[in-house]
Design an enzyme around this catalytic site. Structure first.
Site, PDB file in Angstrom:
ATOM      1  N   CYS A   1       0.852  -1.176   0.000  1.00  0.00           N
ATOM      2  CA  CYS A   1       0.000   0.000   0.000  1.00  0.00           C
ATOM      3  C   CYS A   1       0.889   1.228   0.000  1.00  0.00           C
ATOM      4  O   CYS A   1       2.078   1.154   0.307  1.00  0.00           O
ATOM      5  CB  CYS A   1      -0.866   0.055   1.251  1.00  0.00           C
ATOM      6  SG  CYS A   1      -2.023  -1.311   1.398  1.00  0.00           S
TER       7      CYS A   1
ATOM      8  N   GLY B   1      -0.417   0.220  -5.054  1.00  0.00           N
ATOM      9  CA  GLY B   1      -1.719  -0.393  -4.836  1.00  0.00           C
ATOM     10  C   GLY B   1      -2.722   0.133  -5.839  1.00  0.00           C
ATOM     11  O   GLY B   1      -2.830   1.343  -6.010  1.00  0.00           O
TER      12      GLY B   1
ATOM     13  N   ASN C   1       0.206   1.112   5.851  1.00  0.00           N
ATOM     14  CA  ASN C   1       1.023   0.298   4.948  1.00  0.00           C
ATOM     15  C   ASN C   1       1.751  -0.724   5.816  1.00  0.00           C
ATOM     16  O   ASN C   1       2.539  -0.337   6.684  1.00  0.00           O
ATOM     17  CB  ASN C   1       2.004   1.207   4.198  1.00  0.00           C
ATOM     18  CG  ASN C   1       2.967   0.454   3.297  1.00  0.00           C
ATOM     19  OD1 ASN C   1       4.015   0.979   2.937  1.00  0.00           O
ATOM     20  ND2 ASN C   1       2.637  -0.761   2.921  1.00  0.00           N
ATOM     21  N   GLY C   2       1.485  -2.000   5.588  1.00  0.00           N
ATOM     22  CA  GLY C   2       2.143  -3.032   6.389  1.00  0.00           C
ATOM     23  C   GLY C   2       1.173  -4.135   6.751  1.00  0.00           C
ATOM     24  O   GLY C   2       0.102  -4.267   6.151  1.00  0.00           O
TER      25      GLY C   2
ATOM     26  N   TYR D   1      12.463  -4.320  -5.965  1.00  0.00           N
ATOM     27  CA  TYR D   1      11.340  -4.324  -6.905  1.00  0.00           C
ATOM     28  C   TYR D   1      10.243  -3.294  -6.632  1.00  0.00           C
ATOM     29  O   TYR D   1       9.790  -2.620  -7.549  1.00  0.00           O
ATOM     30  CB  TYR D   1      10.715  -5.724  -6.934  1.00  0.00           C
ATOM     31  CG  TYR D   1       9.434  -5.829  -7.714  1.00  0.00           C
ATOM     32  CD1 TYR D   1       9.402  -5.567  -9.077  1.00  0.00           C
ATOM     33  CD2 TYR D   1       8.229  -6.180  -7.094  1.00  0.00           C
ATOM     34  CE1 TYR D   1       8.214  -5.654  -9.801  1.00  0.00           C
ATOM     35  CE2 TYR D   1       7.044  -6.271  -7.808  1.00  0.00           C
ATOM     36  CZ  TYR D   1       7.035  -6.010  -9.156  1.00  0.00           C
ATOM     37  OH  TYR D   1       5.876  -6.088  -9.860  1.00  0.00           O
TER      38      TYR D   1
END
Ligand code: SF4
Length: 474
Positions: A9, A35, A109-110, A249
């Protein structure tokens, strides 16, 4: 779909700007790669918080009318790929609630490793959850806090969480950024005139003309209000474990993450790979877009020219439907097309950032050979991916990770390459310029810095054993 680990995210927040929701929209635009399932913005005018959320791309969710309704000088926004919880509108973020402490919104985020325990404990005390996302847990913990001050209630809530969390909270009076003590996911602080910006990657700051100030530190709770930022450190000290896959990435190469240029690190990966795994060849070909930086590094170091022998169609959306199941490899072909004039009669070094299931690599090698390549030597700019992630990245089960179940030569045979080499773990850590011991490498090593419960999901993913130090080993 290409078989890659899935982005998690992205979060963006701004405090102290009259155009806060418009700038948040732009910030989310820049973070769209993190996302694509849903997005949302909550803005505060100092009295009321207002939300708008939807499914799909940022550009499709918001229009001028929607943004005009999100008034105020502070806002937070989120783009989501569901790593915990289903893909549906109720799980879109930010989540906005009203409780005894007033209105509050959160985006995340996580991934929490103790979400199930916290959810069960809260549910047994009467909490009613509206989403299946782990993020909602923070709001229930906050709402139940007896602390009088907002910041104390927030600290009490986040202190109960374990795992990976880069969080933004918005109340009517302040923006609060929180990063877990391991610092798994990135989060940076910036400045735009008198306003403060917090976001997952600095490419979002670049788009709105903000300047990078520093990282939100692992374990930091940064409260930004009318008097500027105030930093708290409520968590016990912990080993820093930045996600190294951000450099390999996930993150955009034009971003800084964990204080380092992704482009520089990613190009280094290619340079080190060329030193570790040289091969006589005529041309270096990147798998676009994720293999480009490493291919440039490989070409520089090896002296073999780089050429774009695979061209990506940038206009393939999420909704592409294969017209017939019987047309094999159509999914890859519609995204990537070989350039015969570059490949014909050439020995090719094909550079990609990772091999997950191996299915895409196999199709690409076949594609290059069908276009006339005489040899295809696959080089991968990270070590073999052998273990799943529990810290906010969507990964296949261990059984589906080809490197976890096959030897190097078996993988080479499967993808039909003339040779196959991965970057070593040492080479990966050498490519990161500073603090090589500050990185999580669990998906390459199976050694996990934060234990997670032996729940069903964990057992489905891989056999686990807790070692005596508390770390989890494969
Ligand atoms: S397990 Fe891999 S993807 Fe997950 S946080 Fe660690 S390095 Fe990143």
């Amino acid at each position: 779909m290409l078989d890659k680990f899935k982005d998690e995210c992205g979060v963006f927040g701004i405090y102290g700007h009259a155009e806060s929701s418009n700038l948040t929209y732009l910030g989310l635009y820049a973070l769209q790669h993190r996302g694509q399932e849903s997005g949302g913005i909550v803005a505060s005018d100092g009295v009321t918080l207002r939300a708008s959320r939807g499914m799909g791309y940022v550009a499709d969710i918001f229009d001028e009318h929607t943004l005009a309704g999100l008034t105020g000088a502070a806002a937070i926004g989120h783009v989501r790929y569901s790593t915990a919880g289903e893909s549906r509108l109720a799980n879109a973020q930010p989540i906005l609630i009203e409780c005894v402490h007033g209105q509050i919104a959160v985006c995340h985020n996580g991934n929490l490793v103790n979400e199930r325990e916290l959810r069960e404990s809260l549910s047994s005390q009467g909490a009613i959850f509206q989403t299946s996302s782990d993020t909602e847990v923070f709001l229930h913990l906050y709402a139940r806090s007896k602390a009088r001050r907002v910041e104390d209630a927030l600290v009490e809530a986040v202190s109960q969480a374990q795992g990976a969390f880069s969080l933004l909270f918005l109340t009517k009076g302040c923006l609060v950024a929180v990063r877990d003590p391991h610092g798994f996911r990135p989060m940076a602080l910036g400045r735009l005139g008198d306003a403060w910006v917090v976001c997952s990657e600095t490419c979002a700051m670049d788009l709105i003309g903000a300047s990078y100030v520093r990282e939100v530190e692992p374990g930091e709770v940064l409260i930004i209000g009318p008097d500027g930022p105030k930093s708290l450190r409520p968590f016990p000290p912990a080993a820093v474990s930045h996600c190294i896959f951000e450099h390999v990435y996930f993150a955009r190469p034009d971003s800084l993450v964990f204080g380092e240029s992704v482009n520089l690190v990613r190009t280094n990966l290619g340079r080190v790979l060329a030193r570790e795994a040289p091969v006589p060849a005529d041309v270096v070909v990147p798998v676009p877009d994720s293999g480009v930086c490493a291919a440039i590094g490989y070409a520089e170091e090896s002296g073999i020219p780089i050429q774009f022998g695979l061209i990506r169609n940038h206009y393939v959306g999420r909704t592409f439907i294969e017209p017939q199941q019987s047309i094999r490899h159509f999914g890859v072909k519609v995204k990537l097309n070989p350039v015969r004039s570059i490949l014909e009669g050439r020995r090719v070094v094909l550079i990609d950032d990772s091999i997950v299931r191996g299915t895409t690599s196999r199709k690409l090698v076949k594609m290059l050979k069908a276009a006339g390549a005489t040899e295809v030597h696959m080089r991968v700019s990270c070590p073999p991916t052998v273990s799943p992630c529990f810290y906010g990245i969507d990964t296949p089960r261990r059984a589906d990770l080809i490197a976890a179940t096959h030897t190097l030569d078996e993988v080479r045979k499967y993808i039909e390459a003339d040779s196959l080499r991965y970057l070593s773990l040492d080479g990966l850590l050498e490519s990161v310029n500073s603090h090589r011991d500050h990185y999580c490498t669990s998906c390459y090593t199976g050694r996990y810095p934060v234990p997670f419960p032996r729940d069903e999901a964990a057992y489905l993913q891989l056999p686990l054993a807790l070692d005596t130090r508390g770390a989890v080993e494969r």
